[in-house]
Design an enzyme around this catalytic site. Structure first.
Site, short mmCIF file in Angstrom:
data_model
loop_
_atom_site.label_atom_id
_atom_site.label_comp_id
_atom_site.label_asym_id
_atom_site.label_seq_id
_atom_site.Cartn_x
_atom_site.Cartn_y
_atom_site.Cartn_z
N ASP A 63 0.83 -1.21 0.00
CA ASP A 63 0.00 0.00 0.00
C ASP A 63 0.87 1.26 0.00
OD1 ASP A 63 -2.29 1.48 0.00
OD2 ASP A 63 -2.70 1.27 2.14
N HIS A 107 2.51 3.51 -9.21
CA HIS A 107 2.33 2.09 -9.48
C HIS A 107 3.55 1.49 -10.19
CE1 HIS A 107 -1.58 2.19 -7.82
NE2 HIS A 107 -2.16 2.85 -8.80
N LEU A 130 11.40 -20.33 -5.10
CA LEU A 130 10.34 -19.52 -4.49
C LEU A 130 9.00 -19.73 -5.20
CD1 LEU A 130 9.63 -17.07 -2.54
CD2 LEU A 130 10.08 -15.61 -4.53
C1 FPP Z 1 -1.56 0.23 -3.51
O1 FPP Z 1 -1.26 1.57 -3.65
C2 FPP Z 1 -1.29 -0.62 -4.65
C3 FPP Z 1 -2.23 -1.17 -5.50
C4 FPP Z 1 -3.64 -0.87 -5.52
C5 FPP Z 1 -1.93 -2.19 -6.49
C6 FPP Z 1 -0.85 -1.98 -7.44
C7 FPP Z 1 0.37 -2.66 -7.04
C8 FPP Z 1 1.47 -2.58 -7.77
C9 FPP Z 1 1.49 -1.81 -9.04
C10 FPP Z 1 2.66 -3.29 -7.33
C11 FPP Z 1 3.11 -4.24 -8.39
C12 FPP Z 1 2.77 -5.62 -8.16
C13 FPP Z 1 2.99 -6.63 -9.01
C14 FPP Z 1 2.95 -8.02 -8.50
C15 FPP Z 1 3.29 -6.47 -10.45
P1 FPP Z 1 -2.44 2.65 -3.55
O2 FPP Z 1 -2.74 3.08 -4.94
O3 FPP Z 1 -3.58 2.08 -2.80
O4 FPP Z 1 -1.73 3.76 -2.74
P2 FPP Z 1 -2.40 4.92 -1.86
O5 FPP Z 1 -3.07 4.25 -0.69
O6 FPP Z 1 -1.25 5.75 -1.44
O7 FPP Z 1 -3.37 5.64 -2.77
#
Ligand code: FPP
Length: 246
Positions: free
Chosen positions: A15, A32, A126
């Site tokens: 997060d 992201h 893994l």
């Molecule tokens: C949280 O940040 C993240 C997500 C909703 C998902 C996206 C995750 C990634 C892009 C990481 C990559 C993962 C893989 C396995 C390729 P948020 O947008 O909720 O952050 P905020 O709470 O600060 O708005």
């Protein structure tokens, strides 16, 4: 750190990408992208430390409610990341599996997911579970539905359903339950992640935003984990009698 003090399975709620971007006056998408780099880093760290399984919460069933543009951008990012990383994951003996409801995912992403799973199915390093379209309630509901169907057709005695039988129908079947849950970004909640599987998991909450979560942060999480006595409902005295096994 001795090997026995290491978690076998680490689960991560990544997060803070959006806030990371906002602090830099960048679009959320940049956060992201930085999140993907941090995901790569933790995969390498877990592989290097000999951790058996890592589950990353990439996209929850609730994330479908985000603005359409952000969802579309995330899906494209997942496709790109898979295209870029799959050869190296395979070369490093990582077994990739996706958990979650694939309904609603685009055909390009679904085909990448299948290809990645097939290509790495026989790897023995893994185990990397990537949760996409995942929700803990979805997982338990799906398992219950599958048992109910079998019972209704006469193939299963309802009285034989116990915790083990249900766990075998979850999307994580065959993978040990997480020993350590890490959540970054400052919030202290489970957000419909692995609800069943986290019953006895140690939780580590970090204020670090996911793109900044680095080796030092990971080491702090592992240190807290190794310093915690896991009692699984027993008393410390009972654990001493069991020879410290937990
Ligand atoms: C949280 O940040 C993240 C997500 C909703 C998902 C996206 C995750 C990634 C892009 C990481 C990559 C993962 C893989 C396995 C390729 P948020 O947008 O909720 O952050 P905020 O709470 O600060 O708005």
């Amino acid at each position: 750190m001795t090997e026995s003090a290491l978690p076998r399975h680490v689960a991560v709620i990544m997060d803070g990408n959006g806030r990371w971007a906002r602090r830099r006056a960048l679009p959320r998408q940049a956060g992201h992208r930085a999140g993907v780099r941090a995901a790569r880093r933790i995969v390498e760290l877990c592989g290097g430390r000999g951790i058996a399984a890592l589950t990353l919460f990439a996209f929850s069933s609730e994330n479908w409610q985000r603005p359409k543009r952000e969802v579309g951008a995330l899906m494209r990012l997942f496709v790109e990341a898979l295209d870029r990383e799959i050869a190296e994951l395979d070369a490093n003996d990582v077994r990739v599996k996706f958990i979650g409801d694939r309904e609603g995912l685009g055909p390009e992403l679904r085909s990448r997911m299948r290809t990645a799973e097939d290509r790495t199915a026989k790897n023995t390093g893994l185990t990397l579970l990537i949760a996409v379209g995942y929700g803990g309630r979805w997982d338990i509901t799906r398992a219950a539905r599958s048992l109910a169907r079998e019972a209704a057709s006469g193939g299963l005695d309802p009285e034989s359903v116990n915790e083990e039988v249900l766990a075998e129908r979850l999307s994580t079947a065959g993978v040990p339950e997480p020993d350590l849950l890490i959540r970054t970004g400052g919030n202290h909640r489970i957000s419909n992640f692995l609800l069943w599987q986290l019953a006895y998991t140690e939780c580590y909450f970090s204020d670090t935003l996911w793109p900044d979560f680095d080796e030092a942060d990971f080491d702090r999480a592992l240190e807290q984990y190794s310093a915690t006595e896991r009692r699984f409902g027993k008393t410390s005295e009972q654990l001493d009698e069991d020879g410290g096994a937990c």
